[in-house]
Each structure stands twice: as structure tokens, then as C-alpha cells.
Design a protein around this motif. Sequence first.
Motif, PDB file in Angstrom:
ATOM      1  N   PHE A 180       0.842  -1.193   0.000  1.00  0.00           N
ATOM      2  CA  PHE A 180       0.000   0.000   0.000  1.00  0.00           C
ATOM      3  C   PHE A 180       0.880   1.247   0.000  1.00  0.00           C
ATOM      4  CE2 PHE A 180      -2.745   3.289   1.564  1.00  0.00           C
ATOM      5  CZ  PHE A 180      -4.036   2.924   1.211  1.00  0.00           C
ATOM      6  N   LEU A 181       1.923   1.219   0.827  1.00  0.00           N
ATOM      7  CA  LEU A 181       2.850   2.348   0.918  1.00  0.00           C
ATOM      8  C   LEU A 181       3.519   2.610  -0.430  1.00  0.00           C
ATOM      9  CD1 LEU A 181       3.416   3.906   3.589  1.00  0.00           C
ATOM     10  CD2 LEU A 181       5.676   2.862   3.566  1.00  0.00           C
ATOM     11  N   SER A 182       3.886   1.568  -1.126  1.00  0.00           N
ATOM     12  CA  SER A 182       4.538   1.713  -2.435  1.00  0.00           C
ATOM     13  C   SER A 182       3.619   2.395  -3.446  1.00  0.00           C
ATOM     14  CB  SER A 182       4.960   0.347  -2.974  1.00  0.00           C
ATOM     15  OG  SER A 182       5.943  -0.244  -2.154  1.00  0.00           O
ATOM     16  N   LYS A 183       2.333   2.084  -3.383  1.00  0.00           N
ATOM     17  CA  LYS A 183       1.377   2.693  -4.301  1.00  0.00           C
ATOM     18  C   LYS A 183       1.204   4.179  -4.009  1.00  0.00           C
ATOM     19  CE  LYS A 183      -1.238  -1.533  -5.231  1.00  0.00           C
ATOM     20  NZ  LYS A 183      -2.560  -2.207  -5.145  1.00  0.00           N
ATOM     21  N   VAL A 184       1.166   4.533  -2.734  1.00  0.00           N
ATOM     22  CA  VAL A 184       1.069   5.944  -2.362  1.00  0.00           C
ATOM     23  C   VAL A 184       2.315   6.690  -2.829  1.00  0.00           C
ATOM     24  CG1 VAL A 184       0.960   7.571  -0.430  1.00  0.00           C
ATOM     25  CG2 VAL A 184      -0.440   5.501  -0.393  1.00  0.00           C
ATOM     26  N   VAL A 206      -0.104  23.250  18.311  1.00  0.00           N
ATOM     27  CA  VAL A 206      -0.196  23.701  16.919  1.00  0.00           C
ATOM     28  C   VAL A 206      -0.605  22.549  16.008  1.00  0.00           C
ATOM     29  CG1 VAL A 206       1.567  25.479  17.282  1.00  0.00           C
ATOM     30  CG2 VAL A 206       2.247  23.224  16.418  1.00  0.00           C
ATOM     31  N   PRO A 207      -1.315  22.862  14.917  1.00  0.00           N
ATOM     32  CA  PRO A 207      -1.660  21.830  13.938  1.00  0.00           C
ATOM     33  C   PRO A 207      -0.443  21.429  13.122  1.00  0.00           C
ATOM     34  CG  PRO A 207      -2.386  23.968  13.161  1.00  0.00           C
ATOM     35  CD  PRO A 207      -1.860  24.180  14.543  1.00  0.00           C
ATOM     36  N   VAL A 208      -0.404  20.174  12.720  1.00  0.00           N
ATOM     37  CA  VAL A 208       0.693  19.662  11.882  1.00  0.00           C
ATOM     38  C   VAL A 208       0.075  18.958  10.682  1.00  0.00           C
ATOM     39  CG1 VAL A 208       2.708  18.157  11.768  1.00  0.00           C
ATOM     40  CG2 VAL A 208       2.158  19.338  13.916  1.00  0.00           C
ATOM     41  N   ILE A 209       0.547  19.306   9.488  1.00  0.00           N
ATOM     42  CA  ILE A 209       0.094  18.651   8.261  1.00  0.00           C
ATOM     43  C   ILE A 209       1.210  17.752   7.763  1.00  0.00           C
ATOM     44  CG2 ILE A 209      -0.638  18.987   5.871  1.00  0.00           C
ATOM     45  CD1 ILE A 209      -1.854  21.643   6.674  1.00  0.00           C
ATOM     46  N   TRP A 210       0.895  16.483   7.600  1.00  0.00           N
ATOM     47  CA  TRP A 210       1.887  15.490   7.189  1.00  0.00           C
ATOM     48  C   TRP A 210       1.741  15.159   5.711  1.00  0.00           C
ATOM     49  CZ3 TRP A 210       5.442  13.839  10.826  1.00  0.00           C
ATOM     50  CH2 TRP A 210       5.152  14.150  12.160  1.00  0.00           C
ATOM     51  N   ASN A 211       2.843  15.204   4.981  1.00  0.00           N
ATOM     52  CA  ASN A 211       2.865  14.816   3.580  1.00  0.00           C
ATOM     53  C   ASN A 211       3.072  13.305   3.514  1.00  0.00           C
ATOM     54  OD1 ASN A 211       3.526  14.285   0.851  1.00  0.00           O
ATOM     55  ND2 ASN A 211       4.376  16.337   0.588  1.00  0.00           N
ATOM     56  N   MET A 212       1.970  12.576   3.414  1.00  0.00           N
ATOM     57  CA  MET A 212       2.029  11.122   3.500  1.00  0.00           C
ATOM     58  C   MET A 212       2.710  10.494   2.287  1.00  0.00           C
ATOM     59  SD  MET A 212       0.651  10.903   6.447  1.00  0.00           S
ATOM     60  CE  MET A 212       0.110   9.234   6.826  1.00  0.00           C
ATOM     61  N   GLY A 213       2.591  11.138   1.128  1.00  0.00           N
ATOM     62  CA  GLY A 213       3.277  10.641  -0.061  1.00  0.00           C
ATOM     63  C   GLY A 213       4.781  10.738   0.079  1.00  0.00           C
ATOM     64  N   LYS A 214       5.223  11.804   0.692  1.00  0.00           N
ATOM     65  CA  LYS A 214       6.651  11.988   0.914  1.00  0.00           C
ATOM     66  C   LYS A 214       7.176  10.977   1.922  1.00  0.00           C
ATOM     67  CE  LYS A 214       9.700  16.010   0.922  1.00  0.00           C
ATOM     68  NZ  LYS A 214       9.826  17.452   1.251  1.00  0.00           N
ATOM     69  N   ILE A 215       6.377  10.721   2.960  1.00  0.00           N
ATOM     70  CA  ILE A 215       6.757   9.698   3.944  1.00  0.00           C
ATOM     71  C   ILE A 215       6.853   8.334   3.262  1.00  0.00           C
ATOM     72  CG2 ILE A 215       5.966   8.426   5.982  1.00  0.00           C
ATOM     73  CD1 ILE A 215       4.687  11.048   6.951  1.00  0.00           C
ATOM     74  N   ALA A 216       5.836   8.015   2.469  1.00  0.00           N
ATOM     75  CA  ALA A 216       5.816   6.726   1.776  1.00  0.00           C
ATOM     76  C   ALA A 216       7.012   6.560   0.848  1.00  0.00           C
ATOM     77  CB  ALA A 216       4.517   6.582   0.988  1.00  0.00           C
ATOM     78  N   SER A 217       7.501   7.658   0.292  1.00  0.00           N
ATOM     79  CA  SER A 217       8.606   7.610  -0.666  1.00  0.00           C
ATOM     80  C   SER A 217       9.906   7.115  -0.056  1.00  0.00           C
ATOM     81  CB  SER A 217       8.822   8.995  -1.289  1.00  0.00           C
ATOM     82  OG  SER A 217       7.668   9.412  -1.993  1.00  0.00           O
ATOM     83  N   PHE A 218      10.019   7.168   1.259  1.00  0.00           N
ATOM     84  CA  PHE A 218      11.239   6.669   1.898  1.00  0.00           C
ATOM     85  C   PHE A 218      11.325   5.142   1.832  1.00  0.00           C
ATOM     86  CE2 PHE A 218      11.365  10.910   3.637  1.00  0.00           C
ATOM     87  CZ  PHE A 218      12.716  11.150   3.854  1.00  0.00           C
ATOM     88  N   GLN A 219      10.153   4.476   1.718  1.00  0.00           N
ATOM     89  CA  GLN A 219      10.124   3.015   1.546  1.00  0.00           C
ATOM     90  C   GLN A 219      10.970   2.281   2.592  1.00  0.00           C
ATOM     91  OE1 GLN A 219       8.365   1.157  -1.356  1.00  0.00           O
ATOM     92  NE2 GLN A 219       7.290   2.994  -0.689  1.00  0.00           N
ATOM     93  N   SER A 220      10.802   2.664   3.848  1.00  0.00           N
ATOM     94  CA  SER A 220      11.558   2.038   4.934  1.00  0.00           C
ATOM     95  C   SER A 220      10.602   1.582   6.024  1.00  0.00           C
ATOM     96  CB  SER A 220      12.561   3.042   5.523  1.00  0.00           C
ATOM     97  OG  SER A 220      11.880   4.141   6.111  1.00  0.00           O
TER      98      SER A 220
END
Length: 436
Positions: A180-184, A206-220
Motif C-alpha cells: 500500500f505504501l509503495s502505491k502511495v 499547533v496543527p501539523v500537516i503530514w505529507n504522507m506521499g513523501k513519507i511513503a517515498s522513503f520506503q523504509s
Amino acid sequence: MKKTFNTLVFLLLALSLGACSTLQRLPAVPKADLPKAHPVNLNSVRYLTSSEEGLQQMVLDLLDAQKTVGSPRRESIPSFLSISGGGDKGAFGAGLLNGWTEHGDRPNFVLVTGVSTGALIAPFAFLGSAYDEELKKVYTESSPKDIFVARGVYSALFKDSYADTTPLYNLISKYITPEFLSKVAYEYQTKRRWLLIGTTNIDSGVPVIWNMGKIASFQSSEALELFRKILLASASIPGAFPPIMLDMELNGKRYQEMHVDGGTSAQVFLYPSSLKKLAQEQGYKSINNAQAYIIRNARLETDWSDTERRVIPIVTRSISNLIQTQGQGDLLKIYETTQRDKVGYNLAFIGSDFTVPHLGEFEPEFMSALFNYGFERGKAGYPWGHQPPGFENALEKDVEIHSEKVIVKINPEILLVKDVKKRKKPQQPPVKELPK
């Protein structure tokens, strides 16, 4: 009097014991260093949009994305999707998305954002209709035991929450797999489609916005774990569910941030209101025919309640009203942003024609009924609202709002007000009709 005194003694003793048994944690990231800190081995994967540095990082990522895929084609219509919080009422959004697929005109969103239960829906919505069945299972086959395990009343004094959400983490892990992570990651890296999830850093408030695609790109393995934890954190209602501790790194030292439900900062979000202008000033090329779709997993009006004259019912009712008001404010904020940026505003919500009683949290019968309600409306072609609550014709008056009897149409020549003759100018900029 003696009974009252004994009660006070017990409470003081319990609080004293609670203080002695405080759960341990690493130091929180110092306030001044928040923009510099990052999850261990995962740098530049989030945006602190309350700071100039956080907004600038978001702009840099936008500019980088445009270098990769170029400007959107003028004949294309970029579509954004924002999914709100709402607990088990997320079944409405899940059903609507499934029905939208059946209707045949569900867009391939270039941006998907999610908060709380919306954060759990967002990854499935991001990867498209291929994951409709999984989304349906989560919101029609889950029960309380799949979400949490109650710890008991004393946990409020000695633990960090009333319930343990290990079951919910396991449910998230069942679907958020390395594949799933690889597809994102693929969607983010090759097509520059964005999946953003909101949490709240309770240390800094404070609010935090996470870039989930960028996280997924690490593939770890660290990326997979962080991806899962962020989804869990965004849905972690403070007090009811435990906060999520995220290991952070700053100048070679380890810290921890405590993250909770993104809904404590915003019930729904699209993108920072100043983002487009700031990005354009730095060379970002954008077009003005985008459409934003907002799914509010709640009613627009406040439910009536004959509230008991006791502390817990009064506090519970007050918090519910606060969340309702906050959600309306968030819808208005998105509306103002879209009008300024020339983006279409399209709102879906749970109507007053849904009358199945809500007897308990995460009850399968209620969630299945709400899923089917959303599904049928999506399948029939949802009658999207083009204004937030508080604007003329934005809030339904009866069940006909969900039928073909009501057709909302806005253009420069037609004002949706009762006293058209008395008003020479519209109160708000007109919204363009959605392309057929």
C-alpha cells in the motif's frame, strides 16, 4: 458532610498517586526548535503551517512537483477532496465515495486531505475506486472491539486515556502494508498527487500537516511505522484514546512529540489560505478552474437533546456543541479560501432525512445504515452544496434537499435570496457551475 469529606480525601489520594505514577516520556521539542525537528531518519515530511518556515517548506515542495510534472493542462480540471472528522459517522463519507464511483464521475483527486476519521478514509480515497471494497469493510464490518478496549474509570487518573486503541492500530496495519505504501509513493513521485493528514501537537498546541506521499517515498520500516502512527494519532480523541508519541530528532538529540486528534485544531482542512499567493510569488503556475469537494461527516444543524442536569451530560453536550461550531467555522474558512483562489466549492453532509438513532459509538447497525445512506446519494449523483452553513440556501430545510425537487444554481444573474428586488449586489462572489 462526612461522606463529602471522605470523597474529597479519596480524590486527593488518587490524584497524588496519579502524580507519582506519571507515564514516562522523552523531553518535548523546544518551541523555538519545532520547525527544525523531524521524525527519526525521515526529514522534511511535514508542514507546521502556523509558522513561516512551515509554509515555505510547502511552497518548495509545490515548486519541486511542478518541475517534475509541469503545469496542469488547461483542458483538465484539477479536483481536491477534503474529508472531515466525525468518529463513526465517517461511514457517511465512505458510503458517498463508493456511491460516487457507481455514478461514474468520481474524479482522480490531485489532493486529498483528512482529519480524524477522515484521516482513516483519506488513503483509500487517494488510491481511488480500487479500494472501495476495503473502505466499505472498515465502516460496515467494524465494531467497538475492533477500535478500542476500555480500560476502566480509574485509567483517567493513572493512565493517559480511558481506552486502549491497539485494536485500531492493528486494523490500520492490516490495510497499510508495504505494498500500500509503495502505491502511495508512486502516485506522489510520478504524478505528484498529494495526500495530507492533519494531527495536533499537544505539546505546542499547533496543527501539523503530514505529507504522507513523501513519507511513503522513503520506503523504509520507519516510514511504514510513521505512516500508521499518524493515521492513528489523527483519530486519537484526547482523554478517550491515548496520545501517540512520535520520536523526533534535533541536532543529534532525541525528543518526543505528543500528537492527538487533528480535529482539536480543525475538523476539516483544504490547504493554508495564504499558500497559493505565496507560491505564485515564487513562480508557481496555477490555474483557476479547480474544484474542491468537502465531505463533512456530520450534520450541519445541531441535534436537539433533552440534557440531564448532571456534570457529565452537561460537559459532553457542551463539547459536542463546541465541535459542531468549530466544524462550521472550518467550512467557512475553506469557502473564503476557495472564493479568493477561484476554486469551486462543493459540500456534502449528513442530511436531516437520515433518522437512524445513534445509540452507541461504532455500532455496526448504525454505521451500515449511514454507509448505505451515503452510498445511495452518491450513486444518484450527490446534490453538492455550493455555500457553507450560515449562507442563504446552504442549510437544508427539509428532506427535499436530497431529491431532484431542489436544484441549486448560482450565476451572476441569479441571487439565491428571498428579497432579490431589494438587493442590488450579491453578498458573496458567484460560484461557477460545475462542468458536466
